[in-house]
Design a protein around this motif. Structure first.
Motif, PDB file in Angstrom:
ATOM      1  N   LYS A  32       0.810  -1.224   0.000  1.00  0.00           N
ATOM      2  CA  LYS A  32       0.000   0.000   0.000  1.00  0.00           C
ATOM      3  C   LYS A  32       0.845   1.277   0.000  1.00  0.00           C
ATOM      4  CE  LYS A  32      -3.657  -2.617   0.419  1.00  0.00           C
ATOM      5  NZ  LYS A  32      -4.353  -2.794   1.705  1.00  0.00           N
ATOM      6  N   HIS A  78      -5.632   2.179  -0.346  1.00  0.00           N
ATOM      7  CA  HIS A  78      -6.389   1.596   0.770  1.00  0.00           C
ATOM      8  C   HIS A  78      -7.894   1.569   0.500  1.00  0.00           C
ATOM      9  CE1 HIS A  78      -2.658   2.220   3.112  1.00  0.00           C
ATOM     10  NE2 HIS A  78      -3.159   1.350   3.965  1.00  0.00           N
ATOM     11  N   SER A 125      -4.880  -0.001   8.804  1.00  0.00           N
ATOM     12  CA  SER A 125      -5.315   0.753   7.629  1.00  0.00           C
ATOM     13  C   SER A 125      -5.874   2.116   8.019  1.00  0.00           C
ATOM     14  CB  SER A 125      -6.357  -0.038   6.838  1.00  0.00           C
ATOM     15  OG  SER A 125      -7.492  -0.314   7.633  1.00  0.00           O
ATOM     16  N   GLU A 144     -13.275  -4.355   8.967  1.00  0.00           N
ATOM     17  CA  GLU A 144     -11.823  -4.308   8.890  1.00  0.00           C
ATOM     18  C   GLU A 144     -11.213  -4.955  10.135  1.00  0.00           C
ATOM     19  OE1 GLU A 144      -8.202  -2.692   6.896  1.00  0.00           O
ATOM     20  OE2 GLU A 144     -10.039  -3.792   6.493  1.00  0.00           O
ATOM     21  N   SER A 179      -3.032   4.355   8.916  1.00  0.00           N
ATOM     22  CA  SER A 179      -2.280   4.784   7.736  1.00  0.00           C
ATOM     23  C   SER A 179      -3.016   5.865   6.958  1.00  0.00           C
ATOM     24  CB  SER A 179      -2.007   3.583   6.825  1.00  0.00           C
ATOM     25  OG  SER A 179      -1.227   2.606   7.494  1.00  0.00           O
ATOM     26  N   ILE A 180      -4.328   5.736   6.850  1.00  0.00           N
ATOM     27  CA  ILE A 180      -5.124   6.733   6.133  1.00  0.00           C
ATOM     28  C   ILE A 180      -5.075   8.075   6.853  1.00  0.00           C
ATOM     29  CG2 ILE A 180      -7.469   7.372   5.462  1.00  0.00           C
ATOM     30  CD1 ILE A 180      -7.932   4.303   5.021  1.00  0.00           C
ATOM     31  N   ASN A 230      -9.730  -1.275   1.951  1.00  0.00           N
ATOM     32  CA  ASN A 230      -9.780  -1.148   3.412  1.00  0.00           C
ATOM     33  C   ASN A 230     -10.846  -0.149   3.837  1.00  0.00           C
ATOM     34  OD1 ASN A 230      -6.739  -1.480   2.475  1.00  0.00           O
ATOM     35  ND2 ASN A 230      -6.967  -2.603   4.397  1.00  0.00           N
TER      36      ASN A 230
END
Length: 226
Positions: free
Chosen positions: A127, A200, A162, A212, A165-166, A203
């Protein structure tokens, strides 16, 4: 002509650094498997964690971050050297100090693309979040540290990689405008952050559906045995 050849070499190096399939290699070396056939099918550290365990995942995480760092450090050294060689003629409308950040920006995008679309893995990959963090740390330590801090805090609270990370990608986009940076670096962070978020998208769909998995769970939501 030498300018364009040299610039292409710089971008190729960045792409190949990103393409180094660390997660895939970890799967082959640790368990003799193709990690793309397990878990989320990603070659990133999160899927390595779920599939192989914490130590291989830590190795992959650090290696992926260092790919981003290496690509930027190389670009920041390569392009000034290239542009000052007597045999290189660069576009006259540009001056070296203003041209280098744009070339570094392109190298940053190339390393992200390489990680997500590796030539060694039939243009599949991870990703790009960890490699993106490496890029951030190399171009702006405050932005990189701030982004990593948000990722760590959100992960500690939510235990959803996820989601962390976003939010970290969005944080990087905001932070890069809070400090003094060349416009190409700001555009790199914006484009790179959006690229990570787009990577993502599956996700995001699972997050909206409440499906998730958290750390310690597999994709079906059950506890991992390792």
């Amino acid at each position: 002509m030498m300018f364009w050849i040299g610039s292409s070499v710089g971008l190729l190096v960045a792409y190949l650094l990103g393409s180094t399939p660390t997660g895939y290699l970890a799967g082959k070396l640790v368990r003799g498997i193709d990690i793309r056939e397990h878990g989320s099918k990603s070659t990133g550290a999160t899927n390595v964690l779920r599939t192989l365990g914490k130590w291989p995942a830590l190795f992959v995480l650090v290696a992926d971050v260092m790919k981003g760092v290496a690509a930027i450090v190389f670009a920041q050294s390569w392009y000034p050297w290239l542009l000052t060689r007597y045999s290189v003629v660069w576009p006259k409308e540009f001056e070296i100090p203003s041209l280098v950040p744009w070339l570094v920006c392109l190298s940053g995008l190339a390393v992200l693309l390489g990680h997500g679309r590796s030539i060694w893995l039939q243009f599949t990959g991870g990703k790009s979040a960890a490699t993106g963090l490496g890029v951030l740390l190399a171009i702006s330590l405050p932005v990189g540290i701030g982004t990593a801090a948000v990722w760590g805090v959100v992960l500690a609270i939510s235990r959803i990689v996820s989601f962390s990370s976003i939010l970290a990608a969005l944080t990087a986009i905001v932070l890069v405008f809070c400090f003094e940076h060349p416009m190409p670096y700001r555009l790199l962070v914006v484009a790179g952050g959006l690229y990570v978020i787009v990577r993502h998208r599956a996700n995001i769909q699972r997050l909206l559906a409440g499906a998730e998995p958290r750390l310690g769970q597999n994709s079906s939501g059950s506890k991992l045995s390792q």
